[in-house]
Design an enzyme around this catalytic site. Structure first.
Site, PDB file in Angstrom:
ATOM      1  N   HIS A  90      16.805  -4.778 -16.369  1.00  0.00           N
ATOM      2  CA  HIS A  90      17.621  -5.995 -16.294  1.00  0.00           C
ATOM      3  C   HIS A  90      16.769  -7.170 -15.795  1.00  0.00           C
ATOM      4  O   HIS A  90      16.789  -8.262 -16.374  1.00  0.00           O
ATOM      5  CB  HIS A  90      18.777  -5.812 -15.309  1.00  0.00           C
ATOM      6  CG  HIS A  90      19.903  -4.960 -15.817  1.00  0.00           C
ATOM      7  ND1 HIS A  90      20.425  -5.078 -17.086  1.00  0.00           N
ATOM      8  CD2 HIS A  90      20.631  -3.993 -15.194  1.00  0.00           C
ATOM      9  CE1 HIS A  90      21.419  -4.217 -17.238  1.00  0.00           C
ATOM     10  NE2 HIS A  90      21.556  -3.544 -16.115  1.00  0.00           N
ATOM     11  N   HIS A 130      16.495   1.273 -14.608  1.00  0.00           N
ATOM     12  CA  HIS A 130      17.630   0.556 -15.208  1.00  0.00           C
ATOM     13  C   HIS A 130      17.703  -0.871 -14.664  1.00  0.00           C
ATOM     14  O   HIS A 130      17.792  -1.841 -15.427  1.00  0.00           O
ATOM     15  CB  HIS A 130      18.920   1.331 -14.890  1.00  0.00           C
ATOM     16  CG  HIS A 130      20.179   0.632 -15.269  1.00  0.00           C
ATOM     17  ND1 HIS A 130      20.982   1.048 -16.308  1.00  0.00           N
ATOM     18  CD2 HIS A 130      20.817  -0.455 -14.727  1.00  0.00           C
ATOM     19  CE1 HIS A 130      22.033   0.252 -16.405  1.00  0.00           C
ATOM     20  NE2 HIS A 130      21.963  -0.672 -15.447  1.00  0.00           N
ATOM     21  N   GLU A 131      17.644  -1.000 -13.344  1.00  0.00           N
ATOM     22  CA  GLU A 131      17.744  -2.324 -12.720  1.00  0.00           C
ATOM     23  C   GLU A 131      16.504  -3.173 -12.996  1.00  0.00           C
ATOM     24  O   GLU A 131      16.612  -4.384 -13.225  1.00  0.00           O
ATOM     25  CB  GLU A 131      17.957  -2.177 -11.209  1.00  0.00           C
ATOM     26  CG  GLU A 131      19.285  -1.548 -10.821  1.00  0.00           C
ATOM     27  CD  GLU A 131      20.489  -2.343 -11.309  1.00  0.00           C
ATOM     28  OE1 GLU A 131      20.363  -3.578 -11.494  1.00  0.00           O
ATOM     29  OE2 GLU A 131      21.563  -1.742 -11.511  1.00  0.00           O
TER      30      GLU A 131
END
Length: 202
Positions: A61, A57-58
């Protein structure tokens, strides 16, 4: 941005380690329900959830931010790490160990796209693992696949809540239609992942 790749690697390592411990404790039901016999399975599941639901997820980003031209790094949030550990002891978890910070992009479109990348990754990963789970719904593999899918869907839905500083607020401010699609999709997937297995006794 006074940061470098060495700092980021250390922060990621600490976040993955602590979240693995926290998710392991969460999956056992907290400190009062630890089952030593199944602890390795819970630990493997906790690590799998951490890598997919949090780390990827990170990194999503960060990848989108860098492709758009920003300087972006993951930074640890010490209070969030402590909060994750403490809450997991009581059978639930508030997982906010850090976030990707970026500089050089300040328009709503760029911020919205960067924000959408995280929950979008969780939705895609959750769907992938859930589809595999449909065919392997028993044993250790089935257990791991189910919880990895479930918590990816949950991470997507939670992060899409349109309240700052969550991703949903940035996506909504950028494009309400994209926000509605992602939010409704994650909501439906959470419902499906929760109810469909019970209907078939899985």
């Amino acid at each position: 941005m006074m940061y470098n790749r060495f700092n980021e690697r250390n922060d990621i390592f600490i976040a993955v380690l602590v979240l693995t411990l926290a998710f392991t404790m969460f999956l056992t039901g907290g400190i009062y329900h630890i089952n030593v016999a199944f602890l390795p399975i819970f630990a493997l599941t906790g690590f799998s959830v951490t890598v997919t639901a949090f780390l990827l997820h990170e990194l999503a980003h960060r990848t989108v931010a860098r492709r758009l031209g920003a300087v972006a790094f993951f930074k640890l949030w010490n209070l969030g790490i402590i909060l994750a550990l403490i809450t997991s002891l009581f059978g639930f978890i508030i997982a906010a160990p850090g976030a990707v910070e970026f500089a050089g992009l300040y328009d709503s479109e760029s911020e919205g796209k960067i924000a959408a990348a995280g929950p979008g990754t969780n939705i895609a990963l959750g769907a992938l693992f859930y589809l595999i789970y449909i065919f392997i719904s028993t044993g250790i593999a089935g257990f791991i696949l189910y919880y990895v899918a479930l918590l990816n869907f949950w991470f997507a839905l939670f992060n899409l809540i349109p309240v700052p500083p969550l991703d949903g607020s940035k996506v909504f401010y950028w494009n309400s239609k994209v926000f509605a699609f992602l939010f409704i999709l994650s909501l439906v997937l959470n419902v499906v992942d929760g109810f469909i297995p019970s209907l078939f006794g899985l």
